[in-house]
Every structure is written in C-alpha cells, then in structure tokens.
Design a protein around this motif. Structure first.
Motif, PDB file in Angstrom:
ATOM      1  N   ILE A 392       0.863  -1.174   0.000  1.00  0.00           N
ATOM      2  CA  ILE A 392       0.000   0.000   0.000  1.00  0.00           C
ATOM      3  C   ILE A 392       0.898   1.222   0.000  1.00  0.00           C
ATOM      4  N   ILE A 393       0.691   2.090  -0.987  1.00  0.00           N
ATOM      5  CA  ILE A 393       1.551   3.253  -1.191  1.00  0.00           C
ATOM      6  C   ILE A 393       0.679   4.521  -1.180  1.00  0.00           C
ATOM      7  N   PRO A 394       1.002   5.516  -0.339  1.00  0.00           N
ATOM      8  CA  PRO A 394       2.109   5.570   0.612  1.00  0.00           C
ATOM      9  C   PRO A 394       1.877   4.671   1.828  1.00  0.00           C
ATOM     10  N   GLU A 395       2.975   4.319   2.486  1.00  0.00           N
ATOM     11  CA  GLU A 395       2.932   3.322   3.556  1.00  0.00           C
ATOM     12  C   GLU A 395       2.129   3.773   4.772  1.00  0.00           C
ATOM     13  N   ASN A 396       1.956   5.084   4.924  1.00  0.00           N
ATOM     14  CA  ASN A 396       1.265   5.549   6.134  1.00  0.00           C
ATOM     15  C   ASN A 396      -0.196   5.101   6.180  1.00  0.00           C
ATOM     16  N   TRP A 397      -0.728   4.614   5.047  1.00  0.00           N
ATOM     17  CA  TRP A 397      -2.112   4.125   5.062  1.00  0.00           C
ATOM     18  C   TRP A 397      -2.204   2.664   5.474  1.00  0.00           C
ATOM     19  N   VAL A 398      -1.071   1.991   5.627  1.00  0.00           N
ATOM     20  CA  VAL A 398      -1.097   0.568   6.004  1.00  0.00           C
ATOM     21  C   VAL A 398      -1.773   0.383   7.355  1.00  0.00           C
ATOM     22  N   ASN A 399      -1.390   1.203   8.335  1.00  0.00           N
ATOM     23  CA  ASN A 399      -1.971   1.059   9.678  1.00  0.00           C
ATOM     24  C   ASN A 399      -3.467   1.337   9.671  1.00  0.00           C
ATOM     25  N   ASN A 400      -3.912   2.285   8.827  1.00  0.00           N
ATOM     26  CA  ASN A 400      -5.352   2.538   8.707  1.00  0.00           C
ATOM     27  C   ASN A 400      -6.075   1.302   8.203  1.00  0.00           C
ATOM     28  N   TYR A 401      -5.495   0.690   7.177  1.00  0.00           N
ATOM     29  CA  TYR A 401      -6.078  -0.520   6.601  1.00  0.00           C
ATOM     30  C   TYR A 401      -6.136  -1.640   7.635  1.00  0.00           C
ATOM     31  N   LEU A 402      -5.012  -1.878   8.297  1.00  0.00           N
ATOM     32  CA  LEU A 402      -4.949  -2.987   9.258  1.00  0.00           C
ATOM     33  C   LEU A 402      -5.882  -2.734  10.439  1.00  0.00           C
ATOM     34  N   GLY A 403      -5.921  -1.503  10.922  1.00  0.00           N
ATOM     35  CA  GLY A 403      -6.800  -1.185  12.052  1.00  0.00           C
ATOM     36  C   GLY A 403      -8.257  -1.413  11.710  1.00  0.00           C
ATOM     37  N   TRP A 404      -8.660  -0.988  10.515  1.00  0.00           N
ATOM     38  CA  TRP A 404     -10.067  -1.160  10.106  1.00  0.00           C
ATOM     39  C   TRP A 404     -10.387  -2.634   9.926  1.00  0.00           C
ATOM     40  N   MET A 405      -9.472  -3.372   9.325  1.00  0.00           N
ATOM     41  CA  MET A 405      -9.721  -4.788   9.060  1.00  0.00           C
ATOM     42  C   MET A 405      -9.820  -5.591  10.356  1.00  0.00           C
ATOM     43  N   ARG A 406      -9.061  -5.213  11.352  1.00  0.00           N
ATOM     44  CA  ARG A 406      -9.105  -5.952  12.625  1.00  0.00           C
ATOM     45  C   ARG A 406     -10.388  -5.672  13.399  1.00  0.00           C
ATOM     46  N   GLU A 407     -11.033  -4.556  13.101  1.00  0.00           N
ATOM     47  CA  GLU A 407     -12.286  -4.215  13.782  1.00  0.00           C
ATOM     48  C   GLU A 407     -13.504  -4.402  12.873  1.00  0.00           C
ATOM     49  N   ILE A 408     -13.323  -5.096  11.769  1.00  0.00           N
ATOM     50  CA  ILE A 408     -14.352  -5.171  10.742  1.00  0.00           C
ATOM     51  C   ILE A 408     -15.613  -5.871  11.252  1.00  0.00           C
ATOM     52  N   LYS A 409     -16.755  -5.394  10.774  1.00  0.00           N
ATOM     53  CA  LYS A 409     -18.058  -5.981  11.125  1.00  0.00           C
ATOM     54  C   LYS A 409     -18.613  -6.741   9.923  1.00  0.00           C
ATOM     55  N   ASP A 410     -19.526  -7.649  10.186  1.00  0.00           N
ATOM     56  CA  ASP A 410     -20.166  -8.371   9.087  1.00  0.00           C
ATOM     57  C   ASP A 410     -20.794  -7.385   8.105  1.00  0.00           C
ATOM     58  N   TRP A 411     -20.744  -7.744   6.844  1.00  0.00           N
ATOM     59  CA  TRP A 411     -21.088  -6.845   5.742  1.00  0.00           C
ATOM     60  C   TRP A 411     -22.535  -7.085   5.315  1.00  0.00           C
ATOM     61  N   CYS A 412     -23.357  -6.046   5.423  1.00  0.00           N
ATOM     62  CA  CYS A 412     -24.747  -6.123   4.938  1.00  0.00           C
ATOM     63  C   CYS A 412     -24.733  -5.972   3.426  1.00  0.00           C
ATOM     64  N   ILE A 413     -25.171  -7.013   2.715  1.00  0.00           N
ATOM     65  CA  ILE A 413     -25.046  -7.022   1.256  1.00  0.00           C
ATOM     66  C   ILE A 413     -26.390  -6.921   0.532  1.00  0.00           C
ATOM     67  N   SER A 414     -27.500  -6.824   1.264  1.00  0.00           N
ATOM     68  CA  SER A 414     -28.807  -6.765   0.597  1.00  0.00           C
ATOM     69  C   SER A 414     -29.311  -5.330   0.518  1.00  0.00           C
ATOM     70  N   ARG A 415     -29.998  -5.040  -0.595  1.00  0.00           N
ATOM     71  CA  ARG A 415     -30.585  -3.720  -0.806  1.00  0.00           C
ATOM     72  C   ARG A 415     -32.026  -3.897  -1.281  1.00  0.00           C
ATOM     73  N   GLN A 416     -32.898  -3.018  -0.797  1.00  0.00           N
ATOM     74  CA  GLN A 416     -34.320  -3.147  -1.090  1.00  0.00           C
ATOM     75  C   GLN A 416     -34.700  -2.280  -2.293  1.00  0.00           C
ATOM     76  N   ILE A 417     -34.023  -2.534  -3.412  1.00  0.00           N
ATOM     77  CA  ILE A 417     -34.335  -1.834  -4.658  1.00  0.00           C
ATOM     78  C   ILE A 417     -34.485  -2.883  -5.762  1.00  0.00           C
ATOM     79  N   TRP A 418     -34.773  -2.444  -6.963  1.00  0.00           N
ATOM     80  CA  TRP A 418     -35.020  -3.380  -8.057  1.00  0.00           C
ATOM     81  C   TRP A 418     -33.869  -3.485  -9.045  1.00  0.00           C
ATOM     82  N   TRP A 419     -33.026  -2.447  -9.125  1.00  0.00           N
ATOM     83  CA  TRP A 419     -31.952  -2.450 -10.119  1.00  0.00           C
ATOM     84  C   TRP A 419     -30.682  -3.002  -9.471  1.00  0.00           C
ATOM     85  N   GLY A 420     -30.241  -4.133  -9.959  1.00  0.00           N
ATOM     86  CA  GLY A 420     -29.047  -4.754  -9.411  1.00  0.00           C
ATOM     87  C   GLY A 420     -29.112  -6.266  -9.579  1.00  0.00           C
ATOM     88  N   HIS A 421     -28.144  -6.942  -9.003  1.00  0.00           N
ATOM     89  CA  HIS A 421     -28.116  -8.416  -9.041  1.00  0.00           C
ATOM     90  C   HIS A 421     -29.101  -8.942  -7.994  1.00  0.00           C
TER      91      HIS A 421
END
Length: 908
Positions: A392-421
């Motif tokens: 990840i370039i620049p390197e200062n964003w690596v800690n942001n990425y790792l911090g977010w990933m370690r605290e990640i929550k389950d991903w809501c993937i459904s949407r109540q619309i008609w256009w999409g998969h």
C-alpha cells in the motif's frame, strides 16, 4: 506545424486514430512481462469529474509508460451499475412522465433502466476517451453484463455453502425515502445544530429519586431497554442492577454498567440504550442481552405496533402514530416538559447522516438482511498486507487498513431496490406461509424464513415438493459485484487465457475514500476465490480540493469541471497539472490558474518544436557524443539524467517528482539554455558544427517527446509525427532508457560555471537598469586557474547569452574604470557603468530589494524555528525552505556589496 497549438482538433483526431489502429489492445502472444490495471469502475450514471480526471490520468501515465517499456499491457475499462444512483435517475424520469416504478412493476421497470443505460450510460466512457485513456476498449465491462452476473451467482452460492453468507436481523443504515439499506459509504454526514435533552428517569424502588440522562433523540426513548452508567463513576455505580420507570410507558428497565458506551465527560454521565435505533446502543444491547424495540417503521414514521410492544401509554400512541420524526419530536418534548420529566435543553452540534442520493436523513433501522460473515475473509487479507504480498503506497495508510480490518463488522449485502443483481434465494410459500408479508407494493420476508439458495431457479421445494416459490426481492449491494472486479473482468469463473496471463493484476490506483469499502473487499474476495492477491501495488492518491483547500461542491460554486478546462486549456495541460500535484499524503489544491500555467508549458513545447523544424534541413551526420560540441554534450547529459530521474520516480509512484523533472528539463534546460546556446550555430550558414548540432537537436527533441508522452500524449504525438522519426506512432515507441555514453560530468561542470556567470551578469544588468537589448561590456574572472581556463573557452557563449562583449581575465588584470563588481564563490563579474546609468535610482532599487529579502528571510526563519511546522511538514518541504534560506543569504551578500559600491560611486 501551425503557428499556434490548437488542442481541440489535435485531441479529437488522435483519440479516434489511436483506438482505430488498435494500439491499446492487449496482444495475444506478447512476449513482454504482463502489466495489468483494472479501472475503478465509475458509476454508469456519472459524468467525468476532477477526481476521475486525477485517478484516470495517473493510471494512463502508468499504462502508457509500461507499454512503451515493452510490457504486455492491459488496462480494463468498465462501469458500475450503481444500484441506487441509477434507479433514482430512472425514477425521476418516470415522475416527469406521470409514472412510477410501482405502476410499471419490477420487470418493466428493470427493462426501462436497461433502455436508459443503452442510450445514456456511455456518457462517461466517451469522456474518458476525451481524456486520452489508453484502455483496451474492446474489453469494456459492466458490473451487470452476462459474464459478471454469472460470476456473482457463483460467488454468492459458494459463500453461502461455506457458511459465509447468512440472513439475520441487524441494525443497518436505512433510507426512508429510497426504502433500502445503505452501506456506510452511501451515507453522507453533516454537522447540524441540534439539542441535548436532559430527562429525569425515576428509580423504580424510589419514585422520588431520579437518574438524569442526556439524549439528542427524545422520541426514541419509547424504545429504550436500559440506562447505562460507567461502572467506575462514583455518582452512579451503586445504582447498577437497579431499575428505572421509563417515562410515557408502563415498563421498567435496568441500569447497567458499560465502560464502552458511557463517556464520563459527556452530558450527565448516564445515557439511555435504544438498541433498535442507534448503532452504539445496538452493540451495547448485544453485550447486555437487551431486547430490541423498534418504534419507527420503514418510512421513519412512529409505528403503533412497536410502541405497543414497548408498553407505551395508549394516549401517547394515539398522539404520535404515523408522525415523522420531525413532527413527533416537538410533541414528545412538550409532553415531557408538561410532566416535569424534561429538566433542561442545551444547544448541541451533532452529526446527521443523509442518503448520498436523495439527501433524506438516514435512520438506523432494525431489519432482516443478508450478510457476509467477514472475519474469516478478513484474516487472510490482513496477512497479505503484513507479509508484503500487497504494497500500500504511501505506507502511512497501512496502519489505517490494518486497524479497520481488525475491527471489521459483518457486511450487509442486501438492498431493497429493483436495479441490481437479484439475490439468488427462493422461499417456499407452503413452508414459510407466516413468514412472508405482501402489500403496498412491498414483499417483506420475516426473519426465520428458510431460503433455498441456488444459481438457477429451483423447480420445486426440496422439503415439501411445492412448486409455489417466491424469489427474494432484494438485490445485492453494488460493492458486492465490484469486489469481484479484478478476476471477473478477466473471465472468471472460466479459466481463460487472460486470467492466466494477467492475474494477479499489477497496480490499483484509487482514492482513500474507498480503501475499505472496495479495495479491502477485493482483497478478501480474490484471496477466497483465486487463492492469490488481486494486485501487487495499491497506490492511494489524494483528494482534489479547491485552491483554498475546501471540498468542491456545487452549492459552494467552487467546482472545477475537467471537461471545461480541457476545452479551455487542453487535455494535456490538465493531465500534467494533476500529475505534478499528486504528492502522497497531501490533498491537491487545484486552481484554474495552475492549469493555465501548464497550458503555457504545452505552448513552450510546441514553439521549440517549430523552431527545430526551421533548422532540420540538410544532413545530420551523427557523431559520437564525446566528439560533439559543449552544448550538445551538456544537453545529452542532462537528458540522460532526466530519463533516469523520471523512470525512477515513476517506479516509486512519485508522479509529482517525475513531472517536475520533466518540466525543469524542458522549460529551463532545453528551451531556456540549450536552444539559446545553439542559435549562433544554427543561424550561421555552413557552420562547421551545424550538421552535428542539427542531429543533436532532433535526437534530443524526439527523445524528450517520448519521455513526455505518458503525461502529455496528444501534443507529443502531434509533434512527433512532424519531425523526423521511425515508426507509425509514438504510442508504440520504446520509452527512453539511460545511455551511459551520453553522460558527461565535464560538460555539466562547464555548464554550471556558465549558468553562474550569466546569472551574475543578468543580476548586474537588472541592478543597473540596462534595457534587455542593450549591448554591454563586462569582465569575467575566477580565482581558480582551472575555472579561469573554462571561462576562456566559454567566452563566445558568455557574450551571446548576456547580450554583450565578455572580456575574460583575472580580476586583478581588469583595466581601470567605473564598474559594478559582483563576487561569489571565487567568481568575479564586472559590469561597466555607463554614463547614462542613474546611480541614485539603482541604489534605491537595491534598498527595496534588501528590505524584501530580509522580510522573506525572517518569514522562512520563523517557519523553520516553529516546532509544530517542522514536525508536520514533509522532509522535502523542510529541505526546500533550508535551500531557499541559503540562496537568500548569498543573494543578500551580493545586494549589500553592490549597494556599497554604488554609494562609493555616488560619493555618499
């Protein structure tokens, strides 16, 4: 070549010609090392904005550079179906026609969206071509095309089979207008003026005692299920485990200790917990096993059934039923005040989330949704960055990425619309007869319904054999299909030759704002389904802001439209501007004046090419570099240095440094110095150095155009076609490489002395106010005999560049006479002071310059002595300031010496 450069006609012609000739197509059987970029797919509803222009310009620089290096390049273009955004566009069209999506029904509405996409969906693609993007346009992808749709089904079903997709009731972002769940990135936060309400909740075992809580949402108190205090707060810890009587209801709720939720410094130190209407409260509810009572419905209206579940008083239910929050809140406030429960209110600034499309206030809403169980996918994605498989370039964003990933929550993937998969899940109406509600153009599938997940519609229920099946009406989050982009665009799930050749891709260029919502998800999905990283490098560029550093917005009137400035100043000028300002970690403060400045740069290139064409007739006999003239040896050496610098900076993704090196070479070294140095040779018929100089002139110009091409593709192609060249297009020529025979330290040493001497003469001319065209007599000498010898060899160039006659001899041998002598580092320059020089005015000018120099020195010195500035400023900025201080110190010494000499001449 025309007298002036007209970008519009040149750009239109070459953007079509390059595509027609197939230069951007990935070649089968190419022997070069693969280099692949997948474009972050812009929304199909979009129009090119300045953020796109930055992102796409940087990608195009990389792909053109690698193509010219002989790499087997592939840049895959595409667009995103942008579920909510696209649906809103089409719904607005329907409203204008007196229709609605509900009146059309789902099937006809989706057909209407496809029709819109066919007629209007390529707007941004055409604009990308205007920008000169060298994508393989034959491979244009869309996140809902047939191939990607097949891949989405495959991924969903496999994740479900692996237990990584499930349906559950969770608190999600909900737009009450669009009636759909939203991802965090689809919620725009703004600060508003609100109120902090202090409410007295009486203790159940002592109604005369009360616990005061502070809240910004009194209307949701009807769904409170606990009060939280900090377990270490001496004011309240004795109350933990007791209960309070919830006002306006007949319920009692517990007091719990929660060090995570409660901030001892906020409000009263006691807060209400409403798990169905606040994300932090939801988490607290999970920790304390609290019930969830929703008092708002899907339209964000006060809902009677929920209030009844919360044991709200009947009179209160009757008063609030069906009211939106904006009308319910003042009624609740008045009622609480009337009953003596509202202690006080304070003005309070707070953040409110709005739907990024319709700007409606978003509500946390308790709803059954589909989720990805994310932690098993996140762990390998963390490892891939930690072990260096992804940079990840620049390197200062690596800690942001790792911090977010370690605290990640389950991903809501459904949407109540008609256009999409549409989600590939069906429900047996016989087995789930009480779990499915229909009405008001909505189908609600309650939590607990049992889905049948399949890539194709099942013929019957596998449990009871019923053929009466209903497909889940929800569609997938747009980011779900985008997360598969790096491998599905190469043909997955089929094992195509493209997938084998170009996967993993080489570089992803993206903005910080989608590092978590898109980049992280691509890494997770790719590791899961390809068992390899999706790309090796992730380059994160800055945001583009206005000249004052403010976010661009239509309401502020500070938006810079790239299409407008491309039309006004030329596409190359915009591209070069953005590249030159792409400094890691610093937002780009963009002003049209900066773009105009690089339009002037393009004109400079055009004019020097026209100049060269005037002198390219006749033979151009090549000589070995060591046998060429001093100016030719010097410019070859400088060009060689620039080739090395630009290549190294591009390897490091320092587009700004590469652009600066190009600008410095072309404008200052090539145009300002080299061209001026060789004019006497070119303008003298039958000059003995003429043929060699003409050869060097075209050789260096052609090489410079190739070096510039990835940054400024249009003007370089146009000029390249006009000068002697080999091949049919600069696009497919070799990128310049360092040639050691061009390096000449001696020529560069000579030039350094020449520049220093000419600059001193020019300084003296300015101090004495000699007109630019006036021929002057000046003397030059040096304390070092070797440099004195070099000055004698440079004598013709000194006179030509300084517009005068140069006498080269040691200062001790200069003839007597009134002259201004400038001395620096052993070099002496003496300018004859003619009788028409106004010494008094010259001295006044010097005094003003000394004052300005001292002011600037004080300003820079103050910055460098400011500990906060030094700790935050990038190292290159500190170095720049320090070098500027040294230059000011040298210049001041010259000014002070000159002033003393003038005073002596005046006899003062």
């Amino acid at each position: 070549m025309e007298k002036t450069y007209e970008p519009k006609s040149v750009e239109d012609r070459w953007s079509r010609e390059w595509i027609a000739r197939g230069y951007f197509r990935a070649a089968g059987g190419h022997s070069g090392q693969p280099y692949c970029i997948v474009i972050p797919p812009p929304n199909v509803t979009g129009s090119l904005h300045v953020g796109h222009a930055l992102n796409h310009s940087l990608q195009d620089i990389l792909i053109r550079w690698r193509r010219m290096q002989g790499r087997n390049t592939l840049w895959i273009p595409g667009t995103d179906h942008a579920g909510i955004a696209t649906q809103n566009v089409v719904e607005k069209q329907l409203v204008a026609e007196g229709l609605s999506r509900d009146s059309l029904g789902r099937e006809r509405f989706v057909e209407r969206v496809w029709q819109w996409k066919a007629t209007s969906g390529n707007t941004i693609i055409n604009q990308q071509k205007q920008l000169g993007e060298s994508c393989d346009w034959d491979r244009l992808r869309f996140t809902m095309d047939e191939g990607l749709s097949t891949a989405v089904l495959e991924v969903f079903v496999r994740l479900h089979e692996d237990g990584l997709i499930y349906r559950g009731e969770r608190l999600i972002n909900w737009c009450p207008r669009c009636l759909t769940a939203l991802s965090d990135i689809e919620v725009e936060h703004e600060e508003v003026k609100g109120k902090l309400y202090y409410l007295k909740y009486p203790l159940a075992d002592d109604p005369h005692a009360a616990l005061t809580v502070a809240t910004t949402r009194p209307e949701t108190m009807l769904g409170d299920t606990a009060i939280a205090v900090h377990p270490e707060d001496p004011r309240y810890r004795h109350l933990i485990g007791k209960k309070i009587c919830l006002p306006l209801t007949t319920r009692e709720i517990p007091i719990v200790g929660d060090p995570i939720l409660v901030d001892l410094e906020f409000g009263t130190g006691a807060v209400k917990i409403t798990p169905a209407h606040d994300f932090n409260d939801y988490e607290a509810g999970e920790r304390h096993n609290l019930p969830r009572i929703a008092v708002l419905d899907h339209a964000a209206l006060l809902e009677p059934v929920g209030m009844q579940k919360g044991a709200v008083e009947t009179s209160v239910i009757d008063m609030l039923r069906g009211l939106p929050v904006s009308k319910a809140r003042p009624k609740v406030e008045a009622l609480l005040r009337e009953r003596g429960i509202l202690e006080k209110t304070d003005d309070h600034k707070m953040a409110v989330g709005r739907c990024y499309r319709c700007k409606t206030i978003v509500e946390p809403y308790l709803s059954p949704q589909w989720f990805v169980k994310i932690q098993p996918l996140a762990d390998p994605a963390i490892q891939a960055v930690e072990d260096g498989r992804i940079r990840i370039i620049p390197e200062n964003w690596v800690n942001n990425y790792l911090g977010w990933m370690r605290e990640i929550k389950d991903w809501c993937i459904s949407r109540q619309i008609w256009w999409g998969h549409q989600i590939p899940a069906w429900y047996c109406l016989a087995c789930n007869d009480r779990m499915i509600l229909t009405g008001d153009h909505r189908t609600t599938i309650l939590q607990g319904a049992i889905p049948i997940v399949s890539k194709s519609a099942p013929a019957e229920c596998p449990t009871c054999g019923s053929r009466n099946l209903l497909r889940d009406p929800d569609v997938l989050d747009t980011w779900f299909s985008s997360a598969l982009w790096p491998f599905t665009t190469l043909g997955w799930p089929n094992q195509t030759s493209e997938l084998k050749t170009y996967y993993p891709t080489s570089t992803l260029v993206t903005g910080l704002d989608i590092l978590f919502f898109w980049v992280a998800r691509m890494i997770m999905m790719s590791l899961k389904f390809m068992n390899d990283v999706p790309f090796k490098d992730v380059y994160i560029h800055a945001l583009v802001r206005d000249a004052e550093g403010q976010k661009m917005s239509k309401s502020k009137g500070n938006v810079i439209d790239p299409l407008h400035v491309m039309d006004q100043f030329g596409t190359d000028a915009l591209r070069f501007t953005l590249a030159s300002m792409a400094s890691p970690g610093r937002d780009i403060k963009l002003a049209e004046e900066r773009i105009e400045g690089y339009r002037n740069f393009a004109n400079k290139i055009w004019n020097v090419a026209r100049f060269a064409l005037m002198y390219l007739n006749g033979s151009r006999a090549p000589l070995p570099p060591t046998q060429r003239t001093f100016p030719d040896r010097w410019i070859l050496s400088r060009l060689n240095h620039t080739i090395h610098t630009v290549t190294a900076e591009l390897e490091s993704y320092r587009f700004d440094h590469a652009a600066t090196a190009l600008y410095q070479f072309v404008w200052h070294e090539y145009c300002d110095w080299y061209v001026e140095l060789i004019k006497p040779v070119l303008q003298t018929p039958d000059h003995p150095d003429g043929a060699s100089t003409r050869h060097t002139l075209v050789e260096t110009l052609e090489t410079t155009l190739r070096l510039l091409h990835p940054f400024m593709p249009f003007i370089t192609e146009e000029i390249w076609q006009a000068i002697p060249h080999q091949g049919e297009s600069i696009v497919i020529q070799q990128y310049p490489i360092v040639d050691q025979t061009w390096t000449s330290p001696k020529a560069e040493q000579q030039y350094a002395l020449l520049e220093q001497t000419v600059s001193l003469v020019r300084t003296g001319r300015v101090l004495l106010n000699y007109p630019p065209g006036q021929q002057i007599l000046f003397h030059v000498g040096h304390d070092d005999p070797n440099r004195q010898y070099l000055l004698q060899r440079l004598q013709p160039h000194l006179g030509h560049l300084s517009r005068g006659t140069a006498e080269v001899n040691p200062a001790t041998e200069w003839p007597a006479g009134q002259r201004l002598q400038l001395v620096t580092e052993g070099l002496s320059v003496g300018l004859t002071v003619s009788g028409d020089v106004d010494l008094k005015k010259a001295l006044d000018r010097l005094a003003k310059q000394l004052v300005e120099s001292d002011k600037e020195s004080q300003r820079l010195d103050g910055k460098l002595k400011n500990a906060e500035f030094v700790s935050k400023a990038p190292p290159e900025v500190i170095a720049e300031y320090q070098e500027r201080m040294r230059t000011l110190s040298r210049d001041r010494a010259l000014l002070a010496s000159s002033a003393a000499q003038l005073r002596t001449m005046l006899g003062t």
